[in-house]
Structure formats: structure tokens, C-alpha cells
Design a protein around this motif. Sequence first.
Motif, PDB file in Angstrom:
ATOM      1  N   GLN A 154       0.821  -1.211   0.000  1.00  0.00           N
ATOM      2  CA  GLN A 154       0.000   0.000   0.000  1.00  0.00           C
ATOM      3  C   GLN A 154       0.856   1.263   0.000  1.00  0.00           C
ATOM      4  N   GLN A 155       1.966   1.242   0.765  1.00  0.00           N
ATOM      5  CA  GLN A 155       2.834   2.414   0.830  1.00  0.00           C
ATOM      6  C   GLN A 155       3.522   2.658  -0.517  1.00  0.00           C
ATOM      7  N   SER A 180       0.991   4.211  -2.778  1.00  0.00           N
ATOM      8  CA  SER A 180       0.786   5.607  -2.403  1.00  0.00           C
ATOM      9  C   SER A 180       1.917   6.485  -2.934  1.00  0.00           C
TER      10      SER A 180
END
Length: 305
Positions: free
Chosen positions: A34-35, A38
Motif C-alpha cells: 500500500q505504501q 501511495s
Amino acid sequence: MELRQLRYFVAVAEELNFGRAATRLRIAGPSLSQQIKSLERDLGVRLFERDRRTVALTAYGETLLPQTRALLEQADALRRTARGFAASEPVRLGYVSWRPSDLAERVSGVAQLLVDTWVMPSHTQAARVADGSIDLAICWVRATDLAEQSLAGQLLGADRLFAVSSGDESAVRARDTVVLVDADTEAWASWNIYAVEFARATGATVERIEDHGITGPAYFDHVRRLGRPVVTSPKRDTTPLPRGFVRRAVIDPVPVWTWALVSRQGEARPAVLAAVEALTRDVKLDLEPGVCWLPADDPFRSYQA
């Protein structure tokens, strides 16, 4: 975009495997994924081509990787320089009766800590931080105290208080204990506030005294006179336990006294900030809801949630 996301990018680029990178970074695999997504959204480009079996850098990723490494090295150099500045600045710390045994080790290389030799009551030490006499204090405070004096407090430790009586060592219910409240409100202000609220909340008995017998031989004299379990204060006392006396756990609920590391709100000195971070890093308080008791205005009651 955050520095930690850039570190994640470098780790995945070096491992070319999200699982290995997550293990190296000590974070969960889904969180790492997810990071990275992002970061890609923030940059507006894809950094990796990935499927179920392989991970590869895109052309954009190949181009940005050396620049990212250089940026992280600059950030690390900045942090090392700031720590060097901090280590040369003296930070004055006051305390009441307790401080971590590894106090010096925790701030070694981060700040030059000067421990003030004047051991004073909690409210006095907090006021000294507020007026600039010292930079930090280890003391008991209420949320109201912090707000009124423009102070900040972070958890540093906690004591589970017990009771002393003659007889067996079985646990005693809070409502069956006695708390001592001294007439000297200057020396014992914080303890008196705590003890009275504890009694009101649990049904414990308040015994008002005038001889500073919250600790020391006079405390044990009160235990003899009252013939009931008397709750101890958090003040460290080297007086030996008299023969025939025992320490007893207090339950239903367990009284907990918290120690805060107090600093000024808006503190900007690197040395002070570095000392606070070093001293409170990884400090945790395990308080079971409904088992442990803290005053209503204790700033760390949220730890029971």
C-alpha cells in the motif's frame, strides 16, 4: 511523499521481492504494498512492474533509484548533524522520587543530561519546567496541570501501589484499605489529590495526619495504630519493612500512579526534543480496563482503552 516511503522503495528495489523487503523493514507485506502504491500516486509514475511471481523496476524506477538513495543519505547526514548539536547542549532534568535506572544510557550521544539534585514535589517540578528553571521533569501531573501551564507530558513509567499491614500476604480490596492524607499541602499536594480521589472512587478510608507519615517510620506507626492495610505512596522509601508487616496487592481496582516526562509546549531546542524522544521511545503502559484505577484527570487514562 514521506522519507519512510522512499526507504520502502529502496528496500523493494534492492530485494525485488515484496515479502523479503517487508521482512527486512519489519512491516506487514500488505502495508508495504500500500505504501509503494501511495508513493507511486504521489510521484505520478509506476516504479515497479509486478505480477504474482516477479517484481522489476520500471524505467522510471531505475532513474529515480540513485536519486532516492542520495536523498536518503542527505536526510541521514542531517539527522546525524542535528544529533551532534543536541549532544553538546545541556538539558536540565528534575525528578521527584523516581527516575529510570538507565536514564544516562538512554540519552547517551543524544543530549548532555544534567540531573538536578533538588528532589521536589511533583507540582513544584512541573512549575519549574513552566518557568524555565529546568527543561524536563519526571513527575505526576493531571491533564489540567498541563493545559494551565502550557506543558506537554509523555508517559515515562507507572507504579502499581500496594498496601502494608500485619498478618497474611493475601490481596486486599481497595475499599478495605486506608489512605493517608497529610496536612502539609505544599509537600504532599499531588499525593493528597490522588489519595482523596482514590478513596472517593473506591470506598477506601481517608486518614488525615499531620506528621508527614506518608513514608518512613511514621508511616509504619500509622499502620500499627490503624490495624488495617494502608496504601503506600509512590515515593521511594528505604526504611526496612518492620517484622510482622507484609506487602499486600491492592485489587478491585489496582491503584496505578503514572510518571510523566514533562516539557514545555512548543519546545524547539533540538537537545530537549532529542532527550524526550530517547527517554519515551517504546514506553508502554498495559492497563486492563476495569482492573486498574487512575484518577479521572490523569493524562494517560486513554491507555486503558
